[in-house]
Design a protein around this motif. Structure first.
Motif, PDB file in Angstrom:
ATOM      1  N   ASP A 145       0.829  -1.204   0.000  1.00  0.00           N
ATOM      2  CA  ASP A 145       0.000   0.000   0.000  1.00  0.00           C
ATOM      3  C   ASP A 145       0.865   1.256   0.000  1.00  0.00           C
ATOM      4  O   ASP A 145       2.084   1.203   0.132  1.00  0.00           O
ATOM      5  N   THR A 146       0.229   2.392  -0.142  1.00  0.00           N
ATOM      6  CA  THR A 146       0.931   3.668  -0.283  1.00  0.00           C
ATOM      7  C   THR A 146       1.757   4.011   0.947  1.00  0.00           C
ATOM      8  O   THR A 146       2.884   4.507   0.834  1.00  0.00           O
ATOM      9  N   THR A 147       1.244   3.726   2.123  1.00  0.00           N
ATOM     10  CA  THR A 147       1.962   4.035   3.361  1.00  0.00           C
ATOM     11  C   THR A 147       3.258   3.248   3.447  1.00  0.00           C
ATOM     12  O   THR A 147       4.312   3.791   3.809  1.00  0.00           O
ATOM     13  N   THR A 148       3.216   1.989   3.098  1.00  0.00           N
ATOM     14  CA  THR A 148       4.413   1.154   3.135  1.00  0.00           C
ATOM     15  C   THR A 148       5.458   1.655   2.143  1.00  0.00           C
ATOM     16  O   THR A 148       6.651   1.734   2.463  1.00  0.00           O
ATOM     17  N   VAL A 149       5.011   2.020   0.953  1.00  0.00           N
ATOM     18  CA  VAL A 149       5.933   2.533  -0.060  1.00  0.00           C
ATOM     19  C   VAL A 149       6.584   3.823   0.434  1.00  0.00           C
ATOM     20  O   VAL A 149       7.804   4.004   0.313  1.00  0.00           O
ATOM     21  N   LEU A 150       5.806   4.724   1.003  1.00  0.00           N
ATOM     22  CA  LEU A 150       6.355   5.973   1.516  1.00  0.00           C
ATOM     23  C   LEU A 150       7.355   5.729   2.645  1.00  0.00           C
ATOM     24  O   LEU A 150       8.395   6.386   2.713  1.00  0.00           O
ATOM     25  N   LEU A 151       7.059   4.796   3.524  1.00  0.00           N
ATOM     26  CA  LEU A 151       7.977   4.476   4.617  1.00  0.00           C
ATOM     27  C   LEU A 151       9.284   3.880   4.087  1.00  0.00           C
ATOM     28  O   LEU A 151      10.365   4.211   4.572  1.00  0.00           O
ATOM     29  N   VAL A 152       9.188   3.018   3.105  1.00  0.00           N
ATOM     30  CA  VAL A 152      10.393   2.417   2.512  1.00  0.00           C
ATOM     31  C   VAL A 152      11.229   3.491   1.818  1.00  0.00           C
ATOM     32  O   VAL A 152      12.452   3.541   1.986  1.00  0.00           O
TER      33      VAL A 152
END
Length: 95
Positions: free
Chosen positions: A2-9
Protein backbone atom coordinates in the motif's frame (compact mmCIF):
# COMPACT_ATOMS: atom_id res chain seq x y z
CA UNK A 1 2.14 -2.88 -1.08
CA UNK A 2 0.00 0.00 0.00
CA UNK A 3 0.93 3.67 -0.28
CA UNK A 4 1.96 4.03 3.36
CA UNK A 5 4.41 1.15 3.13
CA UNK A 6 5.93 2.53 -0.06
CA UNK A 7 6.35 5.97 1.52
CA UNK A 8 7.98 4.48 4.62
CA UNK A 9 10.39 2.42 2.51
CA UNK A 10 11.32 5.44 0.37
CA UNK A 11 11.80 7.59 3.49
CA UNK A 12 14.00 4.91 5.08
CA UNK A 13 16.12 4.56 1.94
CA UNK A 14 16.55 8.34 1.71
CA UNK A 15 17.48 8.55 5.41
CA UNK A 16 20.13 5.85 4.96
CA UNK A 17 21.51 7.57 1.85
CA UNK A 18 21.79 10.93 3.63
CA UNK A 19 23.40 9.27 6.67
CA UNK A 20 25.92 7.58 4.36
CA UNK A 21 26.71 10.98 2.83
CA UNK A 22 27.20 12.47 6.32
CA UNK A 23 29.57 9.67 7.30
CA UNK A 24 31.48 10.11 4.01
CA UNK A 25 31.97 13.82 4.70
CA UNK A 26 33.04 13.02 8.28
CA UNK A 27 35.66 10.58 6.99
CA UNK A 28 36.95 13.22 4.54
CA UNK A 29 37.17 15.75 7.38
CA UNK A 30 39.14 13.35 9.60
CA UNK A 31 41.47 12.36 6.75
CA UNK A 32 42.10 15.96 5.77
CA UNK A 33 42.92 16.93 9.35
CA UNK A 34 45.22 13.93 9.74
CA UNK A 35 47.06 14.67 6.48
CA UNK A 36 47.50 18.32 7.40
CA UNK A 37 48.93 17.38 10.81
CA UNK A 38 51.31 14.84 9.26
CA UNK A 39 52.58 17.47 6.84
CA UNK A 40 53.11 19.91 9.70
CA UNK A 41 50.57 22.33 8.24
CA UNK A 42 47.91 24.25 10.18
CA UNK A 43 44.66 22.35 10.64
CA UNK A 44 42.49 25.31 11.56
CA UNK A 45 40.88 25.85 14.95
CA UNK A 46 40.60 22.62 16.91
CA UNK A 47 37.16 23.59 18.23
CA UNK A 48 35.75 23.71 14.68
CA UNK A 49 36.79 20.10 14.05
CA UNK A 50 35.52 18.74 17.36
CA UNK A 51 32.39 20.88 17.24
CA UNK A 52 31.46 19.43 13.86
CA UNK A 53 32.09 15.87 15.03
CA UNK A 54 30.01 16.41 18.17
CA UNK A 55 27.22 18.02 16.18
CA UNK A 56 26.99 14.89 14.04
CA UNK A 57 27.06 12.50 17.00
CA UNK A 58 24.84 14.32 19.52
CA UNK A 59 21.08 13.90 19.16
CA UNK A 60 20.28 17.62 19.75
CA UNK A 61 20.17 19.25 16.29
CA UNK A 62 18.46 22.05 14.44
CA UNK A 63 16.72 19.43 12.32
CA UNK A 64 15.71 15.99 13.74
CA UNK A 65 18.35 13.31 13.17
CA UNK A 66 16.68 11.21 10.47
CA UNK A 67 17.38 14.24 8.26
CA UNK A 68 21.16 14.74 8.34
CA UNK A 69 21.28 17.72 5.99
CA UNK A 70 22.20 20.18 8.76
CA UNK A 71 24.89 17.79 10.00
CA UNK A 72 26.33 17.56 6.49
CA UNK A 73 26.37 21.34 6.29
CA UNK A 74 28.27 21.67 9.57
CA UNK A 75 30.78 19.01 8.48
CA UNK A 76 31.30 20.72 5.12
CA UNK A 77 31.94 24.04 6.87
CA UNK A 78 34.51 22.38 9.13
CA UNK A 79 36.16 20.75 6.10
CA UNK A 80 36.26 24.11 4.34
CA UNK A 81 37.76 25.69 7.45
CA UNK A 82 40.48 23.03 7.62
CA UNK A 83 41.32 23.39 3.95
CA UNK A 84 41.07 27.17 4.17
CA UNK A 85 43.80 27.23 6.81
CA UNK A 86 46.20 26.29 4.01
CA UNK A 87 45.45 29.44 2.04
CA UNK A 88 47.31 32.67 2.86
CA UNK A 89 45.04 35.44 4.13
CA UNK A 90 43.63 37.65 1.37
CA UNK A 91 45.40 40.92 0.91
CA UNK A 92 48.83 39.51 1.85
CA UNK A 93 50.57 39.79 -1.48
CA UNK A 94 54.32 39.95 -1.81
CA UNK A 95 55.05 43.06 -3.81
Amino acid sequence: MDTTTVLLVVAAVLAVAVLALAVTVLVRLVRTRRELRRAGLPTGPRWVFWGAVLYLVLPADLVPDPVYLDDIGVLLLALRSARGSLQPPRGDHAE
